[in-house]
Write a protein that holds these residues in place. Structure first.
Motif, PDB file in Angstrom:
ATOM      1  N   ILE A  16       1.054  -1.349   0.063  1.00  0.00           N
ATOM      2  CA  ILE A  16      -0.022   0.082  -0.113  1.00  0.00           C
ATOM      3  C   ILE A  16       0.889   1.187  -0.055  1.00  0.00           C
ATOM      4  O   ILE A  16       0.473   2.183  -0.765  1.00  0.00           O
ATOM      5  CB  ILE A  16      -0.877  -0.019   1.533  1.00  0.00           C
ATOM      6  CG1 ILE A  16      -1.740  -1.272   1.209  1.00  0.00           C
ATOM      7  CG2 ILE A  16      -1.587   1.459   1.288  1.00  0.00           C
ATOM      8  CD1 ILE A  16      -3.162  -1.066   0.402  1.00  0.00           C
ATOM      9  N   THR A  60       2.023   2.532  -3.396  1.00  0.00           N
ATOM     10  CA  THR A  60       1.029   3.266  -4.348  1.00  0.00           C
ATOM     11  C   THR A  60       0.633   4.477  -3.748  1.00  0.00           C
ATOM     12  O   THR A  60       0.042   5.191  -4.458  1.00  0.00           O
ATOM     13  CB  THR A  60      -0.164   2.130  -4.312  1.00  0.00           C
ATOM     14  OG1 THR A  60      -0.862   2.031  -2.824  1.00  0.00           O
ATOM     15  CG2 THR A  60       0.242   0.713  -4.914  1.00  0.00           C
ATOM     16  N   LEU A 105      -0.968   8.029  -5.891  1.00  0.00           N
ATOM     17  CA  LEU A 105      -2.485   8.393  -5.705  1.00  0.00           C
ATOM     18  C   LEU A 105      -2.565   9.788  -4.826  1.00  0.00           C
ATOM     19  O   LEU A 105      -3.312  10.601  -5.261  1.00  0.00           O
ATOM     20  CB  LEU A 105      -3.025   7.335  -4.802  1.00  0.00           C
ATOM     21  CG  LEU A 105      -3.212   5.858  -5.566  1.00  0.00           C
ATOM     22  CD1 LEU A 105      -3.794   5.057  -4.611  1.00  0.00           C
ATOM     23  CD2 LEU A 105      -3.806   5.925  -6.862  1.00  0.00           C
ATOM     24  N   ALA A 121      -7.795  -4.267  -2.885  1.00  0.00           N
ATOM     25  CA  ALA A 121      -7.950  -3.318  -2.214  1.00  0.00           C
ATOM     26  C   ALA A 121      -7.591  -1.866  -2.771  1.00  0.00           C
ATOM     27  O   ALA A 121      -8.392  -0.885  -2.703  1.00  0.00           O
ATOM     28  CB  ALA A 121      -7.174  -3.401  -1.046  1.00  0.00           C
ATOM     29  N   VAL A 122      -6.687  -2.058  -3.395  1.00  0.00           N
ATOM     30  CA  VAL A 122      -6.247  -0.654  -4.461  1.00  0.00           C
ATOM     31  C   VAL A 122      -7.317  -0.625  -5.551  1.00  0.00           C
ATOM     32  O   VAL A 122      -7.767   0.595  -5.471  1.00  0.00           O
ATOM     33  CB  VAL A 122      -4.892  -1.218  -4.969  1.00  0.00           C
ATOM     34  CG1 VAL A 122      -4.481   0.194  -6.056  1.00  0.00           C
ATOM     35  CG2 VAL A 122      -3.707  -1.260  -3.963  1.00  0.00           C
ATOM     36  N   TYR A 139     -10.452   0.808  -3.623  1.00  0.00           N
ATOM     37  CA  TYR A 139      -9.984   2.348  -3.187  1.00  0.00           C
ATOM     38  C   TYR A 139     -10.281   3.094  -4.393  1.00  0.00           C
ATOM     39  O   TYR A 139     -10.932   4.217  -4.287  1.00  0.00           O
ATOM     40  CB  TYR A 139      -8.883   2.208  -2.765  1.00  0.00           C
ATOM     41  CG  TYR A 139      -8.480   3.796  -2.063  1.00  0.00           C
ATOM     42  CD1 TYR A 139      -8.967   4.088  -0.990  1.00  0.00           C
ATOM     43  CD2 TYR A 139      -7.662   4.568  -2.954  1.00  0.00           C
ATOM     44  CE1 TYR A 139      -8.696   5.593  -0.547  1.00  0.00           C
ATOM     45  CE2 TYR A 139      -7.409   5.868  -2.552  1.00  0.00           C
ATOM     46  CZ  TYR A 139      -7.855   6.143  -1.353  1.00  0.00           C
ATOM     47  OH  TYR A 139      -7.345   7.742  -1.016  1.00  0.00           O
ATOM     48  N   ARG A 145     -12.920   6.043  -4.091  1.00  0.00           N
ATOM     49  CA  ARG A 145     -12.641   7.398  -3.888  1.00  0.00           C
ATOM     50  C   ARG A 145     -12.115   8.282  -5.116  1.00  0.00           C
ATOM     51  O   ARG A 145     -12.429   9.428  -4.983  1.00  0.00           O
ATOM     52  CB  ARG A 145     -11.527   7.346  -2.936  1.00  0.00           C
ATOM     53  CG  ARG A 145     -11.488   6.892  -1.680  1.00  0.00           C
ATOM     54  CD  ARG A 145     -12.283   7.798  -0.743  1.00  0.00           C
ATOM     55  NE  ARG A 145     -11.609   9.021  -0.534  1.00  0.00           N
ATOM     56  CZ  ARG A 145     -11.970   9.863   0.071  1.00  0.00           C
ATOM     57  NH1 ARG A 145     -13.062   9.769   0.798  1.00  0.00           N
ATOM     58  NH2 ARG A 145     -11.310  11.051   0.096  1.00  0.00           N
TER      59      ARG A 145
END
Lengths: 299, 154
Positions: A35, A38, A42, A172-173, A176, A180
């Motif tokens: 995470i 990344t 983002l 999860a990425v 997200y 979002r």
């Protein structure tokens, strides 16, 4: 050799991975570092530090240089120069495909994860058999299963665990990004995301097999950790730096799937299929080699 | 030499908890620092990038009560992580299992409060790190109540 026994060994090995310190560390490192790497991509866009067009133009150069470097098209400093001038035609087209025809930020995440996931696997899958070898527990297990069954069972257990872990991280990425960021349609995000998850699963298998081979033949878990990490991270480093002295030395990269794994995301489906076949071929080679050595060694 | 019957996974979790407890306390300090030192000076400062300035400006307007609630939750999490690390090492039911449950509830409450009470610009700045914040309590809570449920019995 019985497939039922292999299945049983792999099924029982999965909870054992989680009871093990190396398994906990594997999950923690993969998720937290996965995470974290990344995050800059983002955050630049999300907090408005840079507009998306500027993020994409910088990414395009970085990704094309990276793809050209792992395709052994030249030494890294030369490629950085060429990338800055926009003269990397093949790699630039590939980067354009990833950033303009697919969800760009997700593609950039995939490229970053592609560089890191082999290292995560090395830190997690190093202790498949070496701990049992060190403490002699393996002799009790060999009363019920053969060496080949134990070797393959541990490999399948760790491969399933790794695939589950990496898929959860990427899912999860993707979720997200969908929830979002208002950048991409859910359809294209899920399509590219699921393809990515599948390809990462394929990519991680040869590295797990390599770790199985090493851990079955090194008596100490620490030694196995050092060796797997050194081999997986050392091969690209040695190859790319040796290339500056003599270009053919760059082929060292093909000792591991580093040399072709990026082709899994190639715009040409034939290249992608060849890369998938390559991953399975390397897995088979590592498993056969590892199993042969493990069967002959003195326990 | 006597060998420990504690699974190595519990030892690993204890080490991670010790590290994270320290980091939670650092986060508490950094939140206070950002709100009361950096944010008031950032308003109207042309050297700070636009996006970051917007985040700090939004933070400057957060009421003190919100900061107190968030800092308390972070502090409690830090202390609970330290206690659970001790509980894991000694395989204690109360300090290991029950304190972990409290930590999970406390940390998830912190994330919920963060999302509900902090301005949108600040949440956007946190980005995907929120997933990382949610991941660990769920992970450790699941492990303690499944894989290690028979190990924390003393």
């Amino acid at each position: 050799m019985q497939s039922r026994r292999i299945r049983l060994v792999s099924l029982y090995s999965i909870p054992a991975i989680l009871r093990n310190g190396s398994g906990i560390t594997y999950v923690f490192i993969t998720f937290v570092l996965g995470i974290t790497i990344t995050e800059p991509l983002l955050v630049f866009y999300e907090s408005g530090i840079l507009p998306i067009d500027e993020v994409l133009s910088k990414l395009e150069i970085a990704i094309s240089v990276l793809l050209a470097a792992v395709s052994l098209e030249g030494t890294f400093p030369d490629l950085v120069d060429l990338g800055g001038k926009g003269e990397l035609t093949g790699a630039a087209e590939w980067a354009t495909y990833l950033l303009h025809q697919r969800p760009a930020l997700l593609s950039a995440v995939f490229v970053l994860e592609m560089l890191c996931i082999p290292l995560f696997v090395a830190t997690g899958a190093f202790n498949q058999l070496s701990g049992d070898l060190q403490f002699g527990a393996i002799r009790y297990q060999l009363l019920r299963v053969s060496r080949t069954e134990l070797f393959l069972g541990r490999f399948f257990g760790m491969a399933a665990f790794s695939i589950l872990l990496i898929s959860t991280l990427l899912l999860a990425v993707v979720l997200y990004m969908g929830l979002r960021l208002d950048l991409y349609e859910w359809g294209e995000l899920l399509a590219w995301g699921s393809r990515g998850i599948l390809l990462f699963a394929v990519m991680s298998i040869p590295y797990v097999a390599l770790c199985t081979m090493i851990s079955a033949n090194v008596r100490s878990p620490f030694g196995s950790l050092i060796l797997t990490s050194a081999v997986i991270s050392g091969v690209p480093l040695v190859s790319l730096s040796a290339m500056t002295a003599w270009a053919p030395l760059g082929k060292i990269l093909y000792l591991l799937p580093w040399g072709f794994q990026h082709r899994l995301f190639h715009p040409d489906p034939q290249q992608a299929l060849l890369a998938v076949a390559g991953c399975f071929a390397y897995t088979a080679i590592y498993l056969v080699l590892g199993c042969l050595l493990f069967r002959r060694r003195d326990l | 030499m006597a060998t420990s019957d504690r699974p190595s996974g519990l030892t690993a979790l204890a080490v991670i908890n010790f590290i994270l407890s320290f980091m939670q306390l650092l986060s508490m300090g950094s939140l206070l620092l950002a709100r009361y030192v950096r944010a008031p000076h950032a308003v109207g400062n042309s050297h700070i990038p636009e996006g970051q300035a917007a985040q700090l400006a939004a933070l400057a307007e957060v009421p003190t009560l919100t900061i107190v609630i968030l800092c308390s939750l972070l502090g409690i999490s830090g202390v609970l992580l330290f206690v659970t690390a001790f509980g894991f090492l000694h395989r204690k039911r109360r300090f290991g299992k029950h304190a972990t449950t409290l930590y999970v509830i406390n940390d998830l409450t912190y994330v919920a409060c963060l999302i509900a009470m902090m301005p949108e610009a600040h949440i956007r700045g946190l980005g995907i790190s929120l997933i990382r914040t949610v991941f660990y309590p769920i992970f450790v809570g699941t492990l303690v109540h499944t894989v290690f449920r028979r190990d924390l019995v003393r």
